[in-house]
Scaffold this motif. Sequence first.
Motif, PDB file in Angstrom:
ATOM      1  N   SER A 131      29.634  38.309  16.488  1.00 40.99           N
ATOM      2  CA  SER A 131      30.892  37.587  16.702  1.00 40.99           C
ATOM      3  C   SER A 131      31.155  37.438  18.196  1.00 40.99           C
ATOM      4  N   GLU A 132      32.028  36.510  18.515  1.00 38.39           N
ATOM      5  CA  GLU A 132      32.396  36.290  19.912  1.00 38.39           C
ATOM      6  C   GLU A 132      32.991  37.569  20.510  1.00 38.39           C
ATOM      7  N   GLN A 133      33.815  38.291  19.738  1.00 42.05           N
ATOM      8  CA  GLN A 133      34.460  39.503  20.248  1.00 42.05           C
ATOM      9  C   GLN A 133      33.453  40.610  20.525  1.00 42.05           C
ATOM     10  N   VAL A 134      32.523  40.835  19.616  1.00 40.64           N
ATOM     11  CA  VAL A 134      31.522  41.886  19.823  1.00 40.64           C
ATOM     12  C   VAL A 134      30.630  41.526  21.010  1.00 40.64           C
ATOM     13  N   PHE A 135      30.249  40.260  21.119  1.00 36.51           N
ATOM     14  CA  PHE A 135      29.433  39.803  22.248  1.00 36.51           C
ATOM     15  C   PHE A 135      30.182  40.077  23.556  1.00 36.51           C
ATOM     16  N   THR A 136      31.466  39.727  23.592  1.00 33.06           N
ATOM     17  CA  THR A 136      32.285  39.957  24.783  1.00 33.06           C
ATOM     18  C   THR A 136      32.354  41.447  25.112  1.00 33.06           C
ATOM     19  N   ILE A 175      28.985  42.552  26.652  1.00 33.15           N
ATOM     20  CA  ILE A 175      28.851  42.066  28.030  1.00 33.15           C
ATOM     21  C   ILE A 175      29.736  42.911  28.951  1.00 33.15           C
ATOM     22  N   GLN A 176      30.923  43.288  28.470  1.00 31.14           N
ATOM     23  CA  GLN A 176      31.817  44.155  29.249  1.00 31.14           C
ATOM     24  C   GLN A 176      31.163  45.516  29.506  1.00 31.14           C
ATOM     25  N   VAL A 177      30.482  46.066  28.510  1.00 37.06           N
ATOM     26  CA  VAL A 177      29.775  47.341  28.691  1.00 37.06           C
ATOM     27  C   VAL A 177      28.717  47.195  29.785  1.00 37.06           C
ATOM     28  N   LEU A 178      27.961  46.096  29.764  1.00 42.05           N
ATOM     29  CA  LEU A 178      26.934  45.871  30.793  1.00 42.05           C
ATOM     30  C   LEU A 178      27.574  45.807  32.181  1.00 42.05           C
ATOM     31  N   PHE A 179      28.729  45.166  32.283  1.00 42.31           N
ATOM     32  CA  PHE A 179      29.450  45.105  33.557  1.00 42.31           C
ATOM     33  C   PHE A 179      29.953  46.497  33.947  1.00 42.31           C
ATOM     34  N   ASP A 180      30.597  47.193  33.004  1.00 42.58           N
ATOM     35  CA  ASP A 180      31.153  48.525  33.288  1.00 42.58           C
ATOM     36  C   ASP A 180      30.082  49.501  33.763  1.00 42.58           C
ATOM     37  N   GLU A 181      28.866  49.349  33.237  1.00 39.45           N
ATOM     38  CA  GLU A 181      27.765  50.236  33.610  1.00 39.45           C
ATOM     39  C   GLU A 181      27.066  49.787  34.894  1.00 39.45           C
ATOM     40  N   GLY A 182      27.524  48.679  35.484  1.00 37.32           N
ATOM     41  CA  GLY A 182      26.948  48.210  36.746  1.00 37.32           C
ATOM     42  C   GLY A 182      25.617  47.490  36.599  1.00 37.32           C
ATOM     43  N   ILE A 183      25.327  47.036  35.391  1.00 40.90           N
ATOM     44  CA  ILE A 183      24.040  46.378  35.142  1.00 40.90           C
ATOM     45  C   ILE A 183      24.112  44.892  35.466  1.00 40.90           C
ATOM     46  N   ILE A 184      25.283  44.287  35.242  1.00 38.30           N
ATOM     47  CA  ILE A 184      25.483  42.899  35.620  1.00 38.30           C
ATOM     48  C   ILE A 184      26.746  42.797  36.468  1.00 38.30           C
ATOM     49  N   SER A 185      26.815  41.745  37.261  1.00 45.17           N
ATOM     50  CA  SER A 185      28.004  41.533  38.088  1.00 45.17           C
ATOM     51  C   SER A 185      29.091  40.861  37.258  1.00 45.17           C
ATOM     52  N   GLU A 186      30.286  40.836  37.798  1.00 50.33           N
ATOM     53  CA  GLU A 186      31.388  40.154  37.111  1.00 50.33           C
ATOM     54  C   GLU A 186      31.066  38.669  36.960  1.00 50.33           C
ATOM     55  N   ARG A 187      30.499  38.090  38.001  1.00 50.42           N
ATOM     56  CA  ARG A 187      30.160  36.659  37.965  1.00 50.42           C
ATOM     57  C   ARG A 187      29.119  36.377  36.886  1.00 50.42           C
ATOM     58  N   GLY A 226      28.497  38.156  34.210  1.00 49.39           N
ATOM     59  CA  GLY A 226      29.143  38.352  32.920  1.00 49.39           C
ATOM     60  C   GLY A 226      29.997  37.161  32.523  1.00 49.39           C
ATOM     61  N   ASN A 227      30.776  36.644  33.471  1.00 47.46           N
ATOM     62  CA  ASN A 227      31.637  35.494  33.176  1.00 47.46           C
ATOM     63  C   ASN A 227      30.820  34.246  32.854  1.00 47.46           C
ATOM     64  N   LEU A 228      29.695  34.056  33.536  1.00 52.56           N
ATOM     65  CA  LEU A 228      28.829  32.902  33.234  1.00 52.56           C
ATOM     66  C   LEU A 228      28.250  33.005  31.826  1.00 52.56           C
ATOM     67  N   VAL A 229      27.780  34.192  31.477  1.00 54.08           N
ATOM     68  CA  VAL A 229      27.226  34.393  30.137  1.00 54.08           C
ATOM     69  C   VAL A 229      28.313  34.167  29.088  1.00 54.08           C
ATOM     70  N   LEU A 230      29.502  34.719  29.312  1.00 53.05           N
ATOM     71  CA  LEU A 230      30.593  34.559  28.344  1.00 53.05           C
ATOM     72  C   LEU A 230      30.988  33.094  28.180  1.00 53.05           C
ATOM     73  N   ALA A 231      30.990  32.345  29.277  1.00 53.49           N
ATOM     74  CA  ALA A 231      31.373  30.929  29.211  1.00 53.49           C
ATOM     75  C   ALA A 231      30.410  30.135  28.342  1.00 53.49           C
ATOM     76  N   THR A 232      29.142  30.516  28.344  1.00 53.45           N
ATOM     77  CA  THR A 232      28.144  29.776  27.565  1.00 53.45           C
ATOM     78  C   THR A 232      27.990  30.286  26.138  1.00 53.45           C
ATOM     79  N   SER A 233      28.671  31.369  25.805  1.00 54.01           N
ATOM     80  CA  SER A 233      28.474  31.986  24.485  1.00 54.01           C
ATOM     81  C   SER A 233      29.625  31.736  23.519  1.00 54.01           C
ATOM     82  N   MET A 234      30.583  30.938  23.915  1.00 49.64           N
ATOM     83  CA  MET A 234      31.755  30.696  23.077  1.00 49.64           C
ATOM     84  C   MET A 234      31.407  29.810  21.882  1.00 49.64           C
TER      85      MET A 234
END
Length: 154
Positions: free
Chosen positions: A94-99, A102-114, A116-124
């Motif tokens: 689901s969109e919520q679980v995917f989000t 992605i937040q976990v990956l950001f929180d763990e420092g694996i991806i940047s905020e930018r 993460g936001n790009l991936v989220l924008a394309t996954s809606m």
Amino acid sequence: MSSKNISDIIEEYIKQILAQSGIAEIRRSSLADTFQVVPSQINYVIKTRFPESKGYIVESKRGGGGYIRIAKVRYSDNHQMLRELSETIGERISEQVFTDLIQVLFDEGIISEREGNLVLATSMDEVLGNFAPQIRARMLRKILQQLDRKGPHL
């Protein structure tokens, strides 16, 4: 004046316990009494604010001596985390679980905020269309594989 609702306040309270001891063990009824809410409100907060997709493990024992134990998953390294996340991906996400993931990956420092936001924008859903949950699952698998190859984000 703060616009926080009772669910936000209960979530913050539980997160404070987690920050102090790593595990929050609470009694549903006593927490409900503390915040003057019905026990189902506590269930709602735990279900919506502490799901597995956000990196939490929740155990619950019902009955007179019942409790709810919440722990934040701690990974030994990024490789282990990426592998374990990959193993949890089903055929649809689901969109919520995917989000959340992605937040976990950001929180763990694996991806940047930018990133993460790009991936989220394309996954809606509106971008991916009718097969969005299936496409998101395939996307996430590929993202995790790529991140595992590349090592930590710097």
